[in-house]
Motif scaffolding. Structure first.
Motif, short mmCIF file in Angstrom:
data_model
loop_
_atom_site.label_atom_id
_atom_site.label_comp_id
_atom_site.label_asym_id
_atom_site.label_seq_id
_atom_site.Cartn_x
_atom_site.Cartn_y
_atom_site.Cartn_z
N SER A 73 0.86 -1.18 0.00
CA SER A 73 0.00 0.00 0.00
C SER A 73 0.89 1.23 0.00
CB SER A 73 -0.91 0.01 1.23
OG SER A 73 -0.15 0.21 2.41
N PRO A 74 0.35 2.40 -0.37
CA PRO A 74 1.17 3.62 -0.36
C PRO A 74 1.76 3.92 1.02
CG PRO A 74 -0.84 3.97 -1.61
CD PRO A 74 -0.97 2.63 -0.97
N ALA A 75 0.97 3.69 2.07
CA ALA A 75 1.47 3.96 3.43
C ALA A 75 2.63 3.04 3.77
CB ALA A 75 0.34 3.77 4.44
N ARG A 76 2.50 1.76 3.42
CA ARG A 76 3.60 0.82 3.69
C ARG A 76 4.85 1.18 2.89
NH1 ARG A 76 -0.75 -2.97 4.35
NH2 ARG A 76 -0.59 -3.98 6.41
N THR A 77 4.66 1.68 1.68
CA THR A 77 5.81 2.09 0.86
C THR A 77 6.57 3.23 1.52
OG1 THR A 77 4.66 1.42 -1.18
CG2 THR A 77 6.51 2.94 -1.40
N VAL A 78 5.85 4.19 2.06
CA VAL A 78 6.48 5.32 2.74
C VAL A 78 7.22 4.85 3.99
CG1 VAL A 78 6.05 7.48 3.96
CG2 VAL A 78 4.82 6.99 1.84
N VAL A 79 6.56 4.02 4.79
CA VAL A 79 7.20 3.51 6.01
C VAL A 79 8.44 2.70 5.68
CG1 VAL A 79 6.89 2.00 8.01
CG2 VAL A 79 5.05 3.54 7.32
N ASP A 80 8.33 1.86 4.65
CA ASP A 80 9.47 1.05 4.24
C ASP A 80 10.64 1.93 3.80
OD1 ASP A 80 10.73 -1.48 3.57
OD2 ASP A 80 10.42 -0.94 1.47
N PHE A 81 10.35 2.99 3.09
CA PHE A 81 11.40 3.92 2.66
C PHE A 81 12.08 4.57 3.86
CE2 PHE A 81 12.58 8.32 1.74
CZ PHE A 81 13.55 8.12 0.77
N LEU A 82 11.29 5.02 4.82
CA LEU A 82 11.86 5.69 5.99
C LEU A 82 12.71 4.73 6.82
CD1 LEU A 82 8.80 7.85 7.14
CD2 LEU A 82 10.85 8.61 5.94
N VAL A 83 12.27 3.48 6.93
CA VAL A 83 13.04 2.49 7.69
C VAL A 83 14.37 2.19 7.01
CG1 VAL A 83 13.10 0.06 8.40
CG2 VAL A 83 11.05 1.43 8.81
N ALA A 84 14.35 2.11 5.67
CA ALA A 84 15.54 1.70 4.92
C ALA A 84 16.51 2.84 4.65
CB ALA A 84 15.12 1.07 3.60
N VAL A 85 16.11 4.08 4.83
CA VAL A 85 16.96 5.23 4.52
C VAL A 85 18.34 5.15 5.18
CG1 VAL A 85 17.24 7.68 5.09
CG2 VAL A 85 15.27 6.94 3.78
N PRO A 86 18.45 4.81 6.47
CA PRO A 86 19.78 4.77 7.09
C PRO A 86 20.75 3.78 6.45
CG PRO A 86 18.08 4.81 8.79
CD PRO A 86 17.39 4.58 7.48
N LEU A 87 20.24 2.82 5.68
CA LEU A 87 21.12 1.86 5.02
C LEU A 87 21.86 2.49 3.83
CD1 LEU A 87 18.94 -1.38 4.95
CD2 LEU A 87 20.92 -0.92 6.40
N VAL A 88 21.27 3.47 3.20
CA VAL A 88 21.84 4.02 1.96
C VAL A 88 22.20 5.50 2.09
CG1 VAL A 88 20.65 2.35 0.50
CG2 VAL A 88 19.50 4.49 1.08
N PHE A 89 21.67 6.18 3.08
CA PHE A 89 21.91 7.61 3.25
C PHE A 89 23.09 7.81 4.18
CE2 PHE A 89 20.14 12.01 4.17
CZ PHE A 89 20.22 12.42 2.85
N PRO A 90 24.00 8.75 3.91
CA PRO A 90 25.14 8.98 4.82
C PRO A 90 24.66 9.28 6.25
CG PRO A 90 25.43 10.18 2.77
CD PRO A 90 24.04 9.61 2.74
N PRO A 91 25.24 8.63 7.25
CA PRO A 91 24.79 8.84 8.64
C PRO A 91 24.84 10.30 9.08
CG PRO A 91 26.21 6.92 8.51
CD PRO A 91 26.27 7.57 7.16
N ILE A 92 25.88 11.02 8.65
CA ILE A 92 25.98 12.41 9.06
C ILE A 92 24.84 13.23 8.49
CG2 ILE A 92 27.41 13.23 7.14
CD1 ILE A 92 28.06 14.04 10.82
N ALA A 93 24.38 12.89 7.28
CA ALA A 93 23.26 13.59 6.66
C ALA A 93 21.95 13.21 7.35
CB ALA A 93 23.18 13.26 5.17
#
Length: 220
Positions: A44-64
């Motif tokens: 669902s769209p809501a699950r997609t957003v939550v999944d993105f937010l959970v996974a962000v620290p895996l690919v986004f620089p920690p300092i950012a």
């Protein structure tokens, strides 16, 4: 090395790190498992957003990641008014940084396990008249207990080594928010290489114990 290990400037960050791990670990386990259960449901769209937010620290620089959280939770941030305690440059900020960095390593393995093993079991439980919550608590959770424990240990290992998010939210205040990882940076910056080595040895010992436990779990 022995003198560095018994130095009060080493003991302080060690005790703070253990306190952060205990607090973050206690919060990570229920939050991570419940998020994994939610994300394993129908797309669902809501699950997609939550999944993105959970996974962000895996690919986004920690300092950012830490900078964004600082802007959101800082004194003039949009979320500051709804927080029950001060987060930035305080102990809750260290706990939040540990949770953010470790959460994906718990959620993703458990979500995969629930997707692979949960569908058939959920259907059987539904036929037997179980509610979704009863199915999760009595059927699915015992089935994925090993992925839960493995993901939890990995999350704790990652949380202990976190620097970027912790630096942004905690501020590296000596005697208040300088965890083991940040104290290594401080020691290298001031030329105390022996104490930096002692701190690395402490982290290696704790991480080695967690990884040994993880290996034993995978062998069961």
């Amino acid at each position: 090395m022995l003198e560095s290990l018994t130095d009060p400037r080493t003991i302080g960050p060690l005790l703070l790190t253990l306190k952060v791990l205990a607090s973050a670990g206690g919060a990570l386990l229920p939050c991570g498992v419940l998020l994994a259960w939610y994300l394993s449901g129908k797309p669902s769209p809501a699950r997609t957003v939550v999944d993105f937010l959970v996974a962000v620290p895996l690919v986004f620089p920690p300092i950012a990641t830490g900078f964004i959280l600082l802007m959101l939770l800082g004194r003039n941030g949009p979320l500051a008014a709804v927080m029950p305690v001060d987060v930035v440059f305080a102990f809750p900020g260290l706990v939040l940084a540990s949770m953010v960095s470790g959460l994906p390593l718990l959620v993703k393995p458990v979500e995969a396990a629930l997707r692979n093993q949960g569908k058939r079991l959920s259907e059987v439980a539904a036929v037997l008249g179980k509610t979704p919550w009863q199915t999760f608590r009595l059927v699915l959770l015992p089935t994925v207990r090993r992925p839960v424990l493995a993901g939890w240990l990995l999350a704790l290992c990652r949380s202990m080594g976190e620097v970027g998010v912790t630096l942004m939210l905690g501020g590296n205040i000596i005697g208040r928010t300088n965890t083991l990882s940040l104290e290594i940076y401080n020691c290298v910056f001031t030329g105390e290489l022996d104490r930096a080595m002692a701190l690395c040895a402490i982290i290696a010992t704790i991480s080695g114990g967690m990884l040994l436990t993880l290996k034993r779990l995978s062998a069961i």
